[in-house]
Design an enzyme around this catalytic site. Structure first.
Site, PDB file in Angstrom:
ATOM      1  N   ASP A  95       0.827  -1.209   0.000  1.00 36.98           N
ATOM      2  CA  ASP A  95       0.000   0.000   0.000  1.00 36.98           C
ATOM      3  C   ASP A  95       0.865   1.266   0.000  1.00 36.98           C
ATOM      4  O   ASP A  95       1.967   1.251   0.545  1.00 36.98           O
ATOM      5  CB  ASP A  95      -0.908  -0.026   1.241  1.00 36.98           C
ATOM      6  CG  ASP A  95      -2.094   0.894   1.087  1.00 36.98           C
ATOM      7  OD1 ASP A  95      -2.302   1.449  -0.008  1.00 36.98           O
ATOM      8  OD2 ASP A  95      -2.822   1.074   2.075  1.00 36.98           O
ATOM      9  N   HIS A 137       2.495   3.435  -8.977  1.00 39.10           N
ATOM     10  CA  HIS A 137       2.341   2.000  -9.258  1.00 39.10           C
ATOM     11  C   HIS A 137       3.562   1.471 -10.021  1.00 39.10           C
ATOM     12  O   HIS A 137       4.013   0.355  -9.777  1.00 39.10           O
ATOM     13  CB  HIS A 137       1.066   1.743 -10.061  1.00 39.10           C
ATOM     14  CG  HIS A 137      -0.183   2.071  -9.281  1.00 39.10           C
ATOM     15  ND1 HIS A 137      -0.376   1.649  -7.983  1.00 39.10           N
ATOM     16  CD2 HIS A 137      -1.289   2.795  -9.604  1.00 39.10           C
ATOM     17  CE1 HIS A 137      -1.555   2.087  -7.549  1.00 39.10           C
ATOM     18  NE2 HIS A 137      -2.126   2.786  -8.508  1.00 39.10           N
ATOM     19  N   LEU A 174      11.868 -20.128  -5.065  1.00 34.30           N
ATOM     20  CA  LEU A 174      10.769 -19.355  -4.463  1.00 34.30           C
ATOM     21  C   LEU A 174       9.454 -19.562  -5.222  1.00 34.30           C
ATOM     22  O   LEU A 174       9.452 -19.607  -6.455  1.00 34.30           O
ATOM     23  CB  LEU A 174      11.144 -17.860  -4.516  1.00 34.30           C
ATOM     24  CG  LEU A 174      10.083 -16.871  -4.056  1.00 34.30           C
ATOM     25  CD1 LEU A 174       9.959 -16.873  -2.537  1.00 34.30           C
ATOM     26  CD2 LEU A 174      10.403 -15.456  -4.552  1.00 34.30           C
TER      27      LEU A 174
HETATM   28  C1  FPP Z   1      -1.952   0.203  -3.305  1.00 34.05           C
HETATM   29  O1  FPP Z   1      -1.500   1.538  -3.349  1.00 34.05           O
HETATM   30  C2  FPP Z   1      -1.432  -0.544  -4.436  1.00 34.05           C
HETATM   31  C3  FPP Z   1      -2.171  -1.198  -5.370  1.00 34.05           C
HETATM   32  C4  FPP Z   1      -3.649  -1.242  -5.357  1.00 34.05           C
HETATM   33  C5  FPP Z   1      -1.536  -1.869  -6.499  1.00 34.05           C
HETATM   34  C6  FPP Z   1      -0.294  -2.598  -6.147  1.00 34.05           C
HETATM   35  C7  FPP Z   1       0.212  -3.192  -7.382  1.00 34.05           C
HETATM   36  C8  FPP Z   1       1.501  -3.147  -7.779  1.00 34.05           C
HETATM   37  C9  FPP Z   1       2.615  -2.530  -7.022  1.00 34.05           C
HETATM   38  C10 FPP Z   1       1.815  -3.835  -9.045  1.00 34.05           C
HETATM   39  C11 FPP Z   1       2.119  -5.259  -8.719  1.00 34.05           C
HETATM   40  C12 FPP Z   1       2.807  -5.853  -9.820  1.00 34.05           C
HETATM   41  C13 FPP Z   1       3.244  -7.113  -9.863  1.00 34.05           C
HETATM   42  C14 FPP Z   1       4.035  -7.504 -11.023  1.00 34.05           C
HETATM   43  C15 FPP Z   1       2.928  -8.121  -8.821  1.00 34.05           C
HETATM   44  P1  FPP Z   1      -2.596   2.671  -3.401  1.00 34.05           P
HETATM   45  O2  FPP Z   1      -2.834   3.038  -4.807  1.00 34.05           O
HETATM   46  O3  FPP Z   1      -3.794   2.251  -2.618  1.00 34.05           O
HETATM   47  O4  FPP Z   1      -1.812   3.834  -2.648  1.00 34.05           O
HETATM   48  P2  FPP Z   1      -2.471   4.946  -1.729  1.00 34.05           P
HETATM   49  O5  FPP Z   1      -3.071   4.240  -0.537  1.00 34.05           O
HETATM   50  O6  FPP Z   1      -1.303   5.787  -1.361  1.00 34.05           O
HETATM   51  O7  FPP Z   1      -3.484   5.669  -2.565  1.00 34.05           O
END
Ligand code: FPP
Length: 256
Positions: free
Chosen positions: A26, A43, A137
């Site tokens: 997050d 992201h 892994l």
């Molecule tokens: C939460 O941050 C994050 C997500 C909903 C997406 C996480 C996904 C990735 C990092 C990509 C994963 C990729 C692979 C290849 C596994 P948020 O947008 O809720 O952040 P905020 O709380 O600051 O708004």
């Protein structure tokens, strides 16, 4: 049935490494906003951290890493963000899969696949098939996943087995529910990490986290580097896991 204690209680002098780490990544949006960048830049930076963490886990001998990439509730985000996130996820997969395979990493996906177009599910199937025999892994990517959905699909499958007479209602027990859950063949997470400051599980692995150690950090996901991960591992190593027993019982087991 899975043993209640997946992580044998080792001697107190041994550094206890979790076998399975599960992470809610997050804070990407806030990371970007603080830099006056669009949320998507967060992201993208998050994906770079995924790459780094997968390498660290593979090198340190952790057996399973489960990442919550997209929850069943994330569809509620603005359409454009959902579409960019999905693109990023599948492009990263396509780009990284050969390297993951070369590094002996087994890739698995959990979540409801019905929402995805066949070209996406074809990618998922191909990635899983390519890496199925790898012995390093196991990287589990949760996409369109929800803990309640997971329990529901297990219970539904049990109901079918009962209705066809394949299973007697009396036989419905913890082991039968567990054997139909997404991670049924893997140890439950020993360590759950959530970055980004919130202190909740947000419908992640509700059943499987029953005995996990929970670790929350204010660090935003794109800043969660190797040092931050080591701090989480050190914190885990210092905890006493009791699985319902008393501290004295655990110590006796450790010294046996
Ligand atoms: C939460 O941050 C994050 C997500 C909903 C997406 C996480 C996904 C990735 C990092 C990509 C994963 C990729 C692979 C290849 C596994 P948020 O947008 O809720 O952040 P905020 O709380 O600051 O708004």
């Amino acid at each position: 049935m899975k043993p209640v204690i997946q992580d044998p209680i080792k001697s107190s002098t041994e550094y206890r490494l979790p076998r399975h780490v599960a992470i809610i990544m997050d804070g990407n949006g806030r990371w970007a906003q603080r830099r006056h960048l669009p949320r998507f830049a967060g992201h993208r930076a998050g994906v770079a951290k995924v790459r780094e963490l997968v390498e660290t886990c593979a090198e340190s001998g952790i057996e399973v890493l489960t990442l919550f990439a997209f929850s069943s509730e994330n569809w509620r985000r603005p359409v454009q963000e959902v579409s960019l996130l999905m693109d990023l996820l599948w492009t990263s997969l396509k780009k990284e899969i050969r390297k993951l395979h070369k590094n002996n990493i087994r890739v698995r996906f959990i979540g409801d696949r019905h929402a995805f177009a066949s070209r996406i599910t074809d990618h998922i199937d191909a990635a899983e098939a390519l890496t199925a025999e790898n012995t390093g892994l196991t990287l589990v990517v949760a996409v369109n996943y929800g803990g309640r959905w997971d329990i529901l699909q297990s219970v539904r499958s049990l109901a079918c087995a009962v209705s066809t007479g394949e299973l007697d209602p009396e036989q419905v027990d913890v082991a039968e529910i567990e054997s139909r859950l997404s991670l049924h063949d893997l140890p439950d997470p020993d360590l759950f990490i959530r970055t980004g400051g919130e202190r909740r599980i947000s419908n992640f692995l509700l059943w499987q986290l029953a005995y996990s150690e929970l670790y929350f950090t204010d660090t935003l996901w794109p800043d969660f580097d190797q040092k931050a991960f080591r701090t989480a591992l050190d914190d885990f190593a210092g905890r006493q896991r009791r699985f319902g027993m008393t501290g004295d019982q655990v110590e006796t087991l450790r010294n046996a």
